[in-house]
Scaffold this active site. Sequence first.
Site, PDB file in Angstrom:
ATOM      1  N   HIS A 153      -7.800   3.117  -9.715  1.00  0.00           N
ATOM      2  CA  HIS A 153      -7.376   1.733  -9.474  1.00  0.00           C
ATOM      3  C   HIS A 153      -8.375   0.688  -9.964  1.00  0.00           C
ATOM      4  O   HIS A 153      -8.148  -0.510  -9.807  1.00  0.00           O
ATOM      5  CB  HIS A 153      -7.095   1.531  -7.983  1.00  0.00           C
ATOM      6  CG  HIS A 153      -6.012   2.432  -7.477  1.00  0.00           C
ATOM      7  ND1 HIS A 153      -4.678   2.137  -7.597  1.00  0.00           N
ATOM      8  CD2 HIS A 153      -6.072   3.660  -6.901  1.00  0.00           C
ATOM      9  CE1 HIS A 153      -3.958   3.127  -7.101  1.00  0.00           C
ATOM     10  NE2 HIS A 153      -4.787   4.069  -6.667  1.00  0.00           N
ATOM     11  N   LYS A 159      -1.708   3.324 -14.691  1.00  0.00           N
ATOM     12  CA  LYS A 159      -1.735   2.166 -13.784  1.00  0.00           C
ATOM     13  C   LYS A 159      -2.055   0.912 -14.621  1.00  0.00           C
ATOM     14  O   LYS A 159      -1.186   0.446 -15.339  1.00  0.00           O
ATOM     15  CB  LYS A 159      -2.736   2.429 -12.660  1.00  0.00           C
ATOM     16  CG  LYS A 159      -2.351   3.700 -11.858  1.00  0.00           C
ATOM     17  CD  LYS A 159      -3.169   3.880 -10.627  1.00  0.00           C
ATOM     18  CE  LYS A 159      -3.074   5.270 -10.033  1.00  0.00           C
ATOM     19  NZ  LYS A 159      -1.755   5.683  -9.561  1.00  0.00           N
ATOM     20  N   SER A 170      -7.279   4.068  -2.459  1.00  0.00           N
ATOM     21  CA  SER A 170      -5.921   3.722  -2.863  1.00  0.00           C
ATOM     22  C   SER A 170      -5.064   3.125  -1.744  1.00  0.00           C
ATOM     23  O   SER A 170      -4.086   2.441  -2.025  1.00  0.00           O
ATOM     24  CB  SER A 170      -5.222   4.929  -3.470  1.00  0.00           C
ATOM     25  OG  SER A 170      -5.188   5.987  -2.550  1.00  0.00           O
TER      26      SER A 170
HETATM   27  N1  PMP Z   1      -6.386   9.205  -7.865  1.00  0.00           N
HETATM   28  C1  PMP Z   1      -5.992   8.110  -7.190  1.00  0.00           C
HETATM   29  C2  PMP Z   1      -6.998   7.364  -6.382  1.00  0.00           C
HETATM   30  C3  PMP Z   1      -4.651   7.695  -7.238  1.00  0.00           C
HETATM   31  O1  PMP Z   1      -4.247   6.626  -6.564  1.00  0.00           O
HETATM   32  C4  PMP Z   1      -3.739   8.438  -8.037  1.00  0.00           C
HETATM   33  C5  PMP Z   1      -2.286   8.020  -8.194  1.00  0.00           C
HETATM   34  N2  PMP Z   1      -1.656   7.520  -7.115  1.00  0.00           N
HETATM   35  C6  PMP Z   1      -4.193   9.572  -8.692  1.00  0.00           C
HETATM   36  C7  PMP Z   1      -5.520   9.918  -8.611  1.00  0.00           C
HETATM   37  C8  PMP Z   1      -3.259  10.426  -9.506  1.00  0.00           C
HETATM   38  O2  PMP Z   1      -3.038   9.850 -10.741  1.00  0.00           O
HETATM   39  P1  PMP Z   1      -1.716  10.201 -11.566  1.00  0.00           P
HETATM   40  O3  PMP Z   1      -0.639   9.335 -11.001  1.00  0.00           O
HETATM   41  O4  PMP Z   1      -2.057   9.894 -12.978  1.00  0.00           O
HETATM   42  O5  PMP Z   1      -1.462  11.658 -11.338  1.00  0.00           O
END
Ligand code: PMP
Length: 388
Positions: free
Chosen positions: A205, A239, A177
Amino acid sequence: MFPDLSEQLRQREQQGLLRQRKILESPQSTHVTMDGRDYLAFCSNDYLGLANHLDLIESASKGARRYGVGASASHLINGHSSAHHVLEEALAEFTGFPRALLFSTGYMANIGVVTALVGREDAIFADKLNHASLNDAALLSRAEFIRYPHDDLARLEQQLSSSNARRKLVISDAVFSMEGDIAPISELLAVCEKHQAMLLLDDAHGFGVLGRQGRGSLFLPDCTPIHSPNIIYMATLGKAAGVFGAFVAAQAEVIETLIQSARSYIYTTATPPLLAQALITSLKLIQQDEWRRDALTQNIVRLREALQSLPWKLLPSSTPIQPLLIGESAVAVCISQRLRERGILVPAIRPPTVPPNTARLRISLSAAHQPHDVLCLAEALQEIALQA
Ligand code: PMP
């Protein structure tokens, strides 16, 4: 109140580490309004430009009229609607797994999977650059928590062979991320299978963006998708899908185990069914609107070409996450601020979210960005570089 809280906050502020929320007065995608001023934004995860799509808004409204606004109970009590159920079946089919299960957020999905599947007698092996939710899940599970350097499969293999744990679970982001790079999924899976480990892959992502029809990172190779009973696939729905929530897809036994014992599934109110209704429409658009992925790819290529001459380098990434490596936190914050003065929002990401001395501007691209939006960002960065 704890007496040391004010001092802690003051120190954070002094170190330039105080996080601040922006208050947006408009849809939160490529163009936002804040304090009465319009900004061009490169901070959202709405990679396909679906978050404000009229068909999704219409489906959500229909869902609200049919089911009401809230689910009013957890899934196992009285909150599991036909919209949730239809969506789960569609997600399983779309990702090629026997079953899928919705969670309220990706954070909760990771916590739920890891704590339901491993405990004290087990071991977790994790890439060092994994998302915070995977790290938190590992700590909460009480399993032995072993981390390997980013993408270092030789090290992972050593760790797996020297472990006597009852169950071995490897956890990894599919698209990292803060880096934007893609994990070597086939090789990772081969190592897992060799050592009878299961692989939890977090495709927050990649889902909607990568692979045939946006089916995600497992569908990246054009011919055969990567599949195995050893994979547990997690993706978020807030997303690229443009709505909210997350799901886990896996073998039927894994999903049934989650329904029986994932605490972040059991002990929480189900997401509003109207969101599931919107997601059913979103899934259709993800599948059919190939032009969105094409537009996104063109924006990625356009940005990478336009930023070639900057003194700062983009990390290697073919995904919508394009990090511009700056180094010092103060410089990253200063560039982010200068962009903001020019009406452009790009977040500066600093330690501890990223390793020391690797502060960066995290540029997120969307299919909804117009070509001139991307060029406008590039021009602003070039001007700032000349003044630096
Ligand atoms: N895993 C990754 C790699 C993320 O980037 C994110 C969100 N930033 C999440 C999990 C968490 O997802 P959510 O926003 O639906 O809680």
